[in-house]
Design an enzyme around this catalytic site. Structure first.
Site, PDB file in Angstrom:
ATOM      1  N   SER A 177       0.843  -1.198   0.000  1.00 25.31           N
ATOM      2  CA  SER A 177       0.000   0.000   0.000  1.00 25.31           C
ATOM      3  C   SER A 177       0.876   1.245   0.000  1.00 25.31           C
ATOM      4  O   SER A 177       2.077   1.178   0.277  1.00 25.31           O
ATOM      5  CB  SER A 177      -0.935   0.031   1.224  1.00 25.31           C
ATOM      6  OG  SER A 177      -0.184   0.178   2.411  1.00 25.31           O
ATOM      7  N   TYR A 227       4.846   8.369  17.572  1.00 28.70           N
ATOM      8  CA  TYR A 227       5.333   8.360  16.195  1.00 28.70           C
ATOM      9  C   TYR A 227       6.595   9.216  16.060  1.00 28.70           C
ATOM     10  O   TYR A 227       7.555   8.828  15.382  1.00 28.70           O
ATOM     11  CB  TYR A 227       4.242   8.869  15.270  1.00 28.70           C
ATOM     12  CG  TYR A 227       4.554   8.707  13.804  1.00 28.70           C
ATOM     13  CD1 TYR A 227       4.677   7.441  13.238  1.00 28.70           C
ATOM     14  CD2 TYR A 227       4.697   9.815  12.971  1.00 28.70           C
ATOM     15  CE1 TYR A 227       4.947   7.283  11.885  1.00 28.70           C
ATOM     16  CE2 TYR A 227       4.960   9.664  11.620  1.00 28.70           C
ATOM     17  CZ  TYR A 227       5.087   8.403  11.092  1.00 28.70           C
ATOM     18  OH  TYR A 227       5.359   8.253   9.749  1.00 28.70           O
ATOM     19  N   LYS A 257      10.327   7.871  14.797  1.00 24.81           N
ATOM     20  CA  LYS A 257      10.923   8.478  13.614  1.00 24.81           C
ATOM     21  C   LYS A 257      12.240   9.181  13.952  1.00 24.81           C
ATOM     22  O   LYS A 257      13.148   9.234  13.114  1.00 24.81           O
ATOM     23  CB  LYS A 257       9.942   9.442  12.948  1.00 24.81           C
ATOM     24  CG  LYS A 257       8.812   8.730  12.217  1.00 24.81           C
ATOM     25  CD  LYS A 257       9.356   7.744  11.178  1.00 24.81           C
ATOM     26  CE  LYS A 257       8.259   7.061  10.397  1.00 24.81           C
ATOM     27  NZ  LYS A 257       8.788   6.075   9.410  1.00 24.81           N
ATOM     28  N   VAL A 267       2.057  12.331   3.735  1.00 15.23           N
ATOM     29  CA  VAL A 267       1.788  11.654   2.468  1.00 15.23           C
ATOM     30  C   VAL A 267       0.344  11.175   2.463  1.00 15.23           C
ATOM     31  O   VAL A 267      -0.121  10.536   3.412  1.00 15.23           O
ATOM     32  CB  VAL A 267       2.742  10.467   2.250  1.00 15.23           C
ATOM     33  CG1 VAL A 267       2.471   9.802   0.915  1.00 15.23           C
ATOM     34  CG2 VAL A 267       4.194  10.928   2.349  1.00 15.23           C
ATOM     35  N   THR A 301      -1.873   8.754   1.783  1.00 11.89           N
ATOM     36  CA  THR A 301      -2.056   7.335   1.517  1.00 11.89           C
ATOM     37  C   THR A 301      -3.471   6.927   1.919  1.00 11.89           C
ATOM     38  O   THR A 301      -4.146   7.653   2.659  1.00 11.89           O
ATOM     39  CB  THR A 301      -1.054   6.497   2.317  1.00 11.89           C
ATOM     40  OG1 THR A 301      -1.330   6.652   3.719  1.00 11.89           O
ATOM     41  CG2 THR A 301       0.375   6.939   2.040  1.00 11.89           C
TER      42      THR A 301
END
Length: 277
Positions: free
Chosen positions: A15, A148, A152, A181, A183
Site C-alpha cells: 500500500s 510516532y 521516527k 503523504v 495514503t
C-alpha cells in the site's frame, strides 16, 4: 549497478509509499521483491510482474528465510528499501506499552534487522544501497503524536549512524524524510469522526487535534502523493553520490526551516494554537 536486473527488496509494499516505490523500481528494470501482508495487494503486484511475498517484518525467522531465498536464487539484495511502518497518535500518557513496542518493532527494529541481513553480501560485493523511509516527524516534535515522533527520531539515528559505519565498504545508506503523504490509511484516519468519552481528561484535546489535522491536510500543497516519494527514491538510487538525508515535499522543508528559526518555547506556542481550551 552490477547487472542488468539488480535486485530490490521493498518492505511495506502492499500500500501507499511502499507500493509506489516497488512499482517504480520495477519500471526501472529492477527485480523487485515486494513484501507486505495484504493478500489482494500481493496478487495485484504479482500480476504486474513483481516478486510479491507475504511477510510480517517483525517475524524474524520469516525475514531470515526470505533474505536467504534471495541470496540463493539471485546472489543477494542490491537495494533495500525499508518502508514498512504505521503511525500512532494519542497522548503519551494513554499509549499502551504493547502498541508502543509494536510501533518500534515494525518501524525501527525490523529495518535494522533487514539491514543486518543484507549488509554482509553488500560488503562482499563492495556495493549496495539501503534507503530508509523516515519522516519530517523525526525532525521536530508536536503534541498528540509523541509515539510516532519518538520512533521516527530513532530512524534518523539509525540511518545516519549506519551510513557512517558502512560507507568504507562501498555501501550507501540514505534517509528520505517525506512530509505528510496522502495514503489510503492516512485519508481513512482523516475522514473518521470518532467520539470522545466525556470522562477522558484528554477528550477535548483529541477532538481539537483531529479537527486541526483535518484542516491542515486539506490545505493545498501540504500533503504529497506516494508517487512523489517513489520518484525521489529512484533519483536517490541513481545518484552517483547521494546525500545522507533528503526532505521530500515543500511543506516539510518550510516546516523544518521554521523550526530551525524558532526557540523551543516559540515552537511550542505555535503548535498549541487551536489545541488549548
Amino acid at each position: 549497478m552490477l547487472n542488468a536486473e539488480p535486485v530490490a527488496l521493498v518492505t511495506g509494499a502492499t500500500s501507499g509509499i511502499g507500493e509506489a516505490i516497488a512499482e517504480r523500481l520495477h519500471a526501472a528494470n529492477y527485480r523487485v521483491f515486494a513484501v507486505g501482508r495484504n493478500p489482494e495487494a500481493l496478487q495485484r503486484l504479482q500480476s504486474r510482474g513483481l516478486a510479491a511475498r507475504s511477510l510480517d517484518v517483525t517475524d524474524e525467522a520469516a525475514v531470515d528465510r526470505l533474505v536467504q531465498e534471495i541470496q540463493t536464487s539471485h546472489g543477494g539484495v542490491d537495494l533495500l528499501i525499508n518502508c514498512a511502518g504505521f503511525p500512532l497518535t494519542g497522548p503519551l500518557e494513554q499509549l499502551t506499552l504493547s502498541d508502543l513496542r509494536s510501533l518500534f518493532e515494525t518501524n525501527l527494529v525490523a529495518a535494522l534487522h533487514l539491514s543486518q541481513l543484507v549488509l554482509p553480501g553488500m560488503r562482499e560485493r563492495g556495493t549496495g544501497t539501503i534507503v530508509n523511509i523516515g519522516s519530517t516527524a523525526g525532525r521536530f516534535v508536536g503534541p498528540g503524536a509523541g509515539g510516532y515522533h519518538i520512533v521516527k527520531y530513532g530512524m534518523e539515528a539509525l540511518s545516519l549512524a549506519l551510513r557512517a559505519e558502512v560507507a568504507p565498504f562501498g555501501v550507501r545508506v540514505v534517509l528520505l524524510d517525506p512530509t505528510g503523504v496522502r495514503t489510503p490509511f492516512v485519508t481513512t484516519q482523516l475522514d473518521a469522526h470518532p467520539t470522545y468519552d466525556d470522562d477522558d481528561p484528554y477528550g477535548g484535546f483529541k477532538r481539537r487535534y483531529a479537527e486541526s489535522t483535518r484542516r491542515l491536510s486539506g490545505t493545498p500543497r501540504v500533503m504529497i502523493t506516494p508517487e512523489t516519494v517513489a520518484r525521489a527514491v529512484v533519483r536517490v538510487v541513481e545518484a552517483k553520490n547521494p546525500k545522507p538525508r533528503y526532505t521530500i515535499g515543500a511543506s516539510g522543508k518550510a516546516t523544518l526551516l521554521l523550526r530551525a528559526l524558532l526557540t523551543d518555547r516559540m515552537w511550542e506556542r505555535i503548535l498549541m494554537l487551536g489545541l488549548r481550551d
